[in-house]
Design an enzyme around this catalytic site. Structure first.
Site, mmCIF file in Angstrom:
data_model
loop_
_atom_site.group_PDB
_atom_site.id
_atom_site.type_symbol
_atom_site.label_atom_id
_atom_site.label_comp_id
_atom_site.label_asym_id
_atom_site.label_seq_id
_atom_site.Cartn_x
_atom_site.Cartn_y
_atom_site.Cartn_z
ATOM 1 C CG HIS A 282 -1.700 -0.687 1.291
ATOM 2 N ND1 HIS A 282 -1.761 -2.218 2.190
ATOM 3 C CD2 HIS A 282 -3.251 -1.462 0.274
ATOM 4 C CE1 HIS A 282 -2.652 -2.723 2.396
ATOM 5 N NE2 HIS A 282 -3.700 -2.393 0.667
ATOM 6 N N GLY B 228 -3.247 -1.191 -7.108
ATOM 7 C CA GLY B 228 -2.191 -2.045 -7.637
ATOM 8 C C GLY B 228 -2.372 -2.987 -8.728
ATOM 9 C CE LYS C 155 -2.178 -8.593 -3.142
ATOM 10 N NZ LYS C 155 -3.551 -9.891 -3.536
#
Ligand code: PAF
Length: 292
Positions: free
Chosen positions: A36, A146, A148
Site C-alpha cells: 500500500h 495495485g 496484484k
C-alpha cells in the site's frame, strides 16, 4: 494530516484543494503494508496532495468470506500514512456509506465476469459501487490501484471509461517479499508452514513467464507449468487451486490456441488457497527478445 469519517468534510476538503492542485486517491481497506505504501508513494509522485481511503467494504465480501476477521489496525495505519505525508485520510463508517434504505449498486463491466467474477459472485458489484462512491466524494484527478488485484484494476478502468468519470486510473507494480510472495493484508493469516508453501504461487508464475520467454506456443503447456509448481493437494503445494490460467490481458478471456498471439497479449493469473486463506497473484507475459 486531516482524518475524517464524514463524506461532506472529505468532499469539501477536496473541492477546496482541487482549484490549482492535483489530488490523487489511493482506495484501501486498511491493514496497510509496504505494498500500500508503494501506491501512496506513487500517488505522491503523480499529484500535489494524496488522499487515502480506509474502508472495509462489506458489499464486496460474500457471507462466507473473511469480513469479520479482516484486520482493522487503524492506529497503526494512520501512523504510517502520517509518515508518508498524506494530506487526508477518509475513513467512513458503514452507515455513512450504506445508510438504512441504501439500494443503489453499480452493474460491473464485462471484464468482471470471468475468474473472480465467477468464483465470487457480487464481489465486483461491491467493488464498483464503493469505488464510484469514493470518486464522487473525493473528485481526484488520479487514483492508484495495485497490479496484484489485476482484474480489479481492469474492472475499475472499464467502469471509469464507460461512465465517463473524469479520473485517471494508474496501476502500480506488485510489491513482493524478498522471497517472492506478493504482499497482501491476508498474508498475516498464514501459519509458518503455509507461509513456506505460499511460495508456490510466485514459483508458478516464474515458470510460466520463463516458458513464454523461451517462445513456448502451447497455452496448455504454460498453464500446466504453473500447476506443476502449485501442486494442488500435495503436502508441499497449495491446498486448492481456484484457477491458474493464461488469458488475454485486456478481456481476461481465454485466447484460442489456433489464432496467432504474442506472449505480450497475455497475463497469467492464479488464485489458490492455503488453509482458509485465499491468495491471488499474476504476471504479464513477455515474448522472447527479437533476434535479427
Ligand atoms: O483493493 C481493495 O483494497 C478494495 O477492493 C478497494 C479497491 C479498496 C475497494 O474496497
Amino acid at each position: 494530516m486531516l482524518v475524517t469519517c464524514d463524506p461532506c468534510d472529505a468532499r469539501r476538503w477536496t473541492e477546496s484543494t482541487t482549484s490549482n492542485r492535483r489530488v490523487a486517491i489511493v482506495p484501501t481497506m486498511g491493514s496497510l503494508h509496504e505494498g500500500h505504501l508503494s501506491l501512496v508513494r506513487r500517488a505522491c509522485a503523480l499529484a500535489d496532495e494524496v488522499v487515502v481511503s480506509i474502508f472495509v467494504n462489506p458489499t464486496q465480501f460474500a457471507p462466507h468470506e473473511d469480513l469479520a476477521r479482516y484486520p482493522r489496525p487503524i492506529e497503526d495505519d494512520l501512523a504510517m500514512l502520517e509518515r508518508e505525508g498524506v494530506a487526508m485520510v477518509y475513513s467512513p463508517s458503514n452507515d455513512a456509506i450504506y445508510p438504512p434504505g441504501y439500494s443503489t449498486f453499480v452493474e460491473p463491466p464485462a471484464v468482471a465476469e470471468p475468474l473472480e467474477g465467477k468464483l465470487r459472485p457480487g464481489h465486483f458489484r461491491g467493488v464498483c459501487t464503493i469505488v464510484l462512491k469514493l470518486f464522487q466524494t473525493i473528485p481526484a484527478t488520479v487514483a492508484v490501484f495495485g497490479q496484484k488485484d489485476f482484474q480489479q484494476a481492469l474492472v475499475v478502468q472499464a467502469m471509469v471509461r464507460d461512465l465517463d468519470i473524469p479520473i485517471h486510473i494508474d496501476v502500480a507494480p506488485t510489491i513482493r517479499e524478498p522471497d517472492g510472495l506478493a504482499m497482501s493484508s491476508r498474508n498475516r493469516y498464514l501459519s509458518t508452514e503455509q507461509r513456506a508453501r505460499s511460495l508456490c504461487l510466485s514459483r508458478a508464475l516464474d515458470a510460466c513467464s520463463q516458458l513464454a520467454q523461451e517462445n513456448e506456443r502451447s497455452l496448455a503447456s504454460l498453464e500446466s507449468a504453473m500447476l506443476d509448481q502449485l501442486r494442488p493437494g500435495q503436502p508441499d503445494g497449495a491446498d486448492h487451486v481456484d484457477y491458474a490460467v493464461v488469458v488475454d490481458r485486456r478481456t481476461l478471456h481465454p485466447v484460442q490456441q489456433s489464432i496467432s498471439w504474442q506472449a505480450s497479449d497475455l497475463v497469467a493469473l492464479i488464485a489458490a488457497r492455503l488453509g482458509s486463506t485465499r491468495l491471488i497473484d499474476n504476471r504479464l507475459l513477455h515474448s522472447p527478445p527479437m533476434t535479427l
